[in-house]
Design a protein around this motif. Structure first.
Motif, PDB file in Angstrom:
ATOM      1  N   GLY A   1      -7.706  -2.457 -14.775  1.00  0.00           N
ATOM      2  CA  GLY A   1      -7.494  -3.719 -14.101  1.00  0.00           C
ATOM      3  C   GLY A   1      -6.052  -4.155 -14.243  1.00  0.00           C
ATOM      4  O   GLY A   1      -5.230  -3.462 -14.862  1.00  0.00           O
ATOM      5  N   GLN A   2      -5.747  -5.335 -13.701  1.00  0.00           N
ATOM      6  CA  GLN A   2      -4.376  -5.840 -13.726  1.00  0.00           C
ATOM      7  C   GLN A   2      -4.059  -6.583 -15.013  1.00  0.00           C
ATOM      8  O   GLN A   2      -2.894  -6.863 -15.300  1.00  0.00           O
ATOM      9  CB  GLN A   2      -4.137  -6.770 -12.527  1.00  0.00           C
ATOM     10  CG  GLN A   2      -4.594  -8.206 -12.702  1.00  0.00           C
ATOM     11  CD  GLN A   2      -6.108  -8.366 -12.730  1.00  0.00           C
ATOM     12  OE1 GLN A   2      -6.861  -7.439 -12.410  1.00  0.00           O
ATOM     13  NE2 GLN A   2      -6.578  -9.556 -13.089  1.00  0.00           N
TER      14      GLN A   2
ATOM     15  N   GLN B   1     -12.307  -0.024  -8.671  1.00  0.00           N
ATOM     16  CA  GLN B   1     -11.284  -1.051  -8.758  1.00  0.00           C
ATOM     17  C   GLN B   1     -11.794  -2.125  -9.711  1.00  0.00           C
ATOM     18  O   GLN B   1     -12.944  -2.550  -9.615  1.00  0.00           O
ATOM     19  CB  GLN B   1     -10.988  -1.651  -7.386  1.00  0.00           C
ATOM     20  CG  GLN B   1     -10.275  -0.694  -6.438  1.00  0.00           C
ATOM     21  CD  GLN B   1     -11.197   0.387  -5.878  1.00  0.00           C
ATOM     22  OE1 GLN B   1     -12.280   0.096  -5.404  1.00  0.00           O
ATOM     23  NE2 GLN B   1     -10.759   1.625  -5.943  1.00  0.00           N
TER      24      GLN B   1
ATOM     25  N   GLN C   1     -13.178   6.725  -8.284  1.00  0.00           N
ATOM     26  CA  GLN C   1     -12.420   5.639  -8.875  1.00  0.00           C
ATOM     27  C   GLN C   1     -13.095   4.311  -8.572  1.00  0.00           C
ATOM     28  O   GLN C   1     -13.731   4.134  -7.545  1.00  0.00           O
ATOM     29  CB  GLN C   1     -10.996   5.621  -8.310  1.00  0.00           C
ATOM     30  CG  GLN C   1     -10.148   6.791  -8.714  1.00  0.00           C
ATOM     31  CD  GLN C   1      -9.593   6.679 -10.123  1.00  0.00           C
ATOM     32  OE1 GLN C   1      -9.981   5.779 -10.857  1.00  0.00           O
ATOM     33  NE2 GLN C   1      -8.736   7.602 -10.504  1.00  0.00           N
TER      34      GLN C   1
ATOM     35  N   ALA D   1     -16.150  -4.818 -11.209  1.00  0.00           N
ATOM     36  CA  ALA D   1     -15.787  -3.552 -10.582  1.00  0.00           C
ATOM     37  C   ALA D   1     -16.281  -3.474  -9.152  1.00  0.00           C
ATOM     38  O   ALA D   1     -17.326  -4.017  -8.807  1.00  0.00           O
ATOM     39  CB  ALA D   1     -16.367  -2.395 -11.378  1.00  0.00           C
ATOM     40  N   SER D   2     -15.526  -2.788  -8.341  1.00  0.00           N
ATOM     41  CA  SER D   2     -15.957  -2.449  -6.992  1.00  0.00           C
ATOM     42  C   SER D   2     -15.634  -0.976  -6.781  1.00  0.00           C
ATOM     43  O   SER D   2     -14.889  -0.364  -7.540  1.00  0.00           O
ATOM     44  CB  SER D   2     -15.251  -3.308  -5.954  1.00  0.00           C
ATOM     45  OG  SER D   2     -13.853  -3.128  -6.028  1.00  0.00           O
ATOM     46  N   GLY D   3     -16.193  -0.403  -5.747  1.00  0.00           N
ATOM     47  CA  GLY D   3     -15.947   1.016  -5.503  1.00  0.00           C
ATOM     48  C   GLY D   3     -17.150   1.845  -5.905  1.00  0.00           C
ATOM     49  O   GLY D   3     -18.270   1.469  -5.616  1.00  0.00           O
TER      50      GLY D   3
ATOM     51  N   SER E   1      -9.018   4.321 -14.336  1.00  0.00           N
ATOM     52  CA  SER E   1      -9.040   3.049 -13.615  1.00  0.00           C
ATOM     53  C   SER E   1      -8.775   1.909 -14.586  1.00  0.00           C
ATOM     54  O   SER E   1      -9.442   1.791 -15.603  1.00  0.00           O
ATOM     55  CB  SER E   1     -10.402   2.839 -12.946  1.00  0.00           C
ATOM     56  OG  SER E   1     -10.618   3.795 -11.934  1.00  0.00           O
TER      57      SER E   1
END
Length: 120
Positions: free
Chosen positions: A111-112, A3, A1, A24-26, A109
């Motif tokens: 985002g907000q 983030q 996944q 993105a991160s992760g 995944s």
């Protein structure tokens, strides 16, 4: 996944432009195709644009074709949505997501979201 965090939304007049970013991160960003989706009040979430893992292929909804451009920079773990000639009907919350490129189906995944409001 991974983030995902979107940014760049705002209020703009019809005919104006905005550029959205999704960072993105992760897990390794470059292993995912990415998509932009949007959801207007009272409506279902809809697909806007997709880009494959290396940025060589893109796909757009008919409603935005010729006005929006999706791109990515894998060195920055970021996907962009350049939106030109904005219309009031583009008003929505915009989300980025990891997707299967051929089907444009979300993998999981999200985002907000970032609000885009286009005034007439």
């Amino acid at each position: 996944q991974v983030q995902l965090v979107e940014s760049g939304g705002g209020l703009v007049q019809a005919g104006g432009s905005l550029r959205l970013s999704c960072t993105a991160s992760g897990r390794t960003f470059s292993t995912y195709s990415m998509g932009w989706f949007r959801q207007a009040p009272g409506k279902e979430r809809e697909f806007v644009a997709a880009i494959n893992r290396n940025g060589g292929r893109t796909y757009y909804a008919d409603s935005v074709k010729g006005r929006f451009t999706i791109s990515r920079d894998n060195t920055k773990n970021t996907v962009y949505l350049q939106m030109n000639s904005l219309k009031p009907e583009d008003t929505a919350v915009y989300y980025c997501a990891t997707i299967f490129y051929d089907s444009r189906a979300p993998i999981g995944s999200w985002g907000q979201g970032t609000q885009v409001t286009v005034s007439s």
